[in-house]
Write an enzyme that holds these catalytic residues in place. Structure first.
Site, PDB file in Angstrom:
ATOM      1  CG  HIS A 122      -1.986  -1.016   1.208  1.00 40.00           C
ATOM      2  ND1 HIS A 122      -2.817  -1.229   0.135  1.00 40.00           N
ATOM      3  CD2 HIS A 122      -2.344  -1.928   2.156  1.00 40.00           C
ATOM      4  CE1 HIS A 122      -3.644  -2.226   0.415  1.00 40.00           C
ATOM      5  NE2 HIS A 122      -3.377  -2.671   1.630  1.00 40.00           N
ATOM      6  CG  ASP A 159      -2.925  -8.493   0.835  1.00 42.32           C
ATOM      7  OD1 ASP A 159      -2.169  -8.785   1.770  1.00 42.32           O
ATOM      8  OD2 ASP A 159      -3.949  -7.781   0.973  1.00 42.32           O
TER       9      ASP A 159
END
Length: 335
Positions: A122, A159
């Protein structure tokens, strides 16, 4: 497998109730202790120059200083301590070393898997978010290109959350192919099918935002029908797997239904894809927040590379997933 690990990654402490806890790595190591042929390798930490290769220099300085001053809440979810900067460099260093080992020929039972934290996918060019400070997979991919003579790198992110940082860093580049299978609508709200890259990177991003409840058959179909042909055409020198285990049916912060065996199926497909494209292969740990299922997921990936053949999915591709797959086959510029 050849696992990368250093105790420095345990020193990042976001607090006792934070899901991205040092206990994640402890749980993985306890689980692997029960399994066959587990080895651990340390690695030199990444440098600030490694970070600046994919991150804005001002951001790298700000986050380093923030940690040196004791840390705190960078944002409501992303919490640093004094030791976070060292842990982030160590985590990125493990990802670099896994990539180096893979390109040097480590494969089969020696396939590298870096067990670092904090996770990275992220972290965008100029900001930390989503528990992530430095983008481990992006740093490793850039290292492969800049220092290890790789021409092209493919990154597959399984993910449950879309790896917005990795996508953004390489969005306009044609030497890195980024693909993500993730839960539609989940944090950070990116990863739509129409995000396919721009400029030199047009077509080099593939997003598969499956609906909540998607399971093993859906994920396997996504790899078989979309990822495999796209990556085969891209012809990478190395494939990096951003391996989060939070799409597991028992993970507390997602609604997907991937089983432990499903991660073995995904790992087996990535091994076959790397073999078919004559690419090196390495895994980089991302998320996973149930201690038991995280440990079991990493364990089944290890067992798959240790010779265990995973059992095929017992469910069928869902109607919603099939509709998404068909739409992508029709619309994605690379397919």
């Amino acid at each position: 497998m050849r696992f990368g690990f250093t105790d420095t990654c345990l020193e990042h402490d976001p607090g006792p109730r934070h899901p991205e806890s040092p206990d994640r790595l402890r749980a993985i190591k306890r689980g692997l202790a029960k399994r066959h042929s587990v080895t651990y390798e340390g690695a030199a930490p990444a440098t600030a120059d490694d970070a600046v290769a994919v991150h804005d220099a001002d951001y790298v300085e700000r986050i380093r200083d923030f940690c040196a001053e004791g840390g705190g809440n960078w944002d409501p979810d992303t919490v640093a301590s004094e030791d976070t900067w060292g842990a982030a460099l160590a985590s990125a260093g493990l990802a670099k070393d896994a990539t180096r080992a893979a390109l040097a020929g480590a494969d089969g039972r020696n396939t590298p898997f870096s067990l670092g934290r904090p996770p990275g996918h992220h972290a965008v060019e100029d900001d930390a978010m989503g528990f992530c400070f430095l983008n481990n997979a992006a740093i490793a991919a850039q290292y492969a290109i800049s220092d290890l003579d790789a021409d092209r790198v493919a990154i597959f992110d399984w993910d449950v959350h879309h790896g917005n940082g990795t996508q953004d860093i390489f969005y306009d580049r044609g030497d890195v192919f980024y693909a993500s299978i993730h839960e539609d609508g989940l944090y950070p709200g990116t990863g739509d099918t129409n995000e396919t890259g721009e400029g030199d990177g047009a077509g080099a991003t593939l997003n598969v935002p499956f609906p909540a409840g998607s399971g093993d058959a859906d994920y396997c179909a996504g790899v078989d029908e979309l990822l495999r042909p796209a990556v085969t055409d891209f012809d990478p020198d190395v494939v990096l797997v951003s391996a989060g285990f939070d799409a597991h049916r028992h993970d507390p912060i997602s609604r997907m239904h991937v089983s432990t065996e499903g991660y073995g199926l995904l790992a087996d497909r990535m091994r076959a894809l790397a073999d078919a494209t004559d690419a090196a292969l390495a895994f980089v740990l991302e998320g996973g927040y149930s201690m038991d299922t995280l440990a079991d997921g990493v364990g089944v990936v290890h067992e798959t590379f240790d010779g265990r053949e995973p059992v095929g999915p017992d469910d069928e591709v869902s109607d919603d997933a099939r509709s998404l797959l068909d739409d992508l086959l029709d619309s994605h510029p690379w397919l």
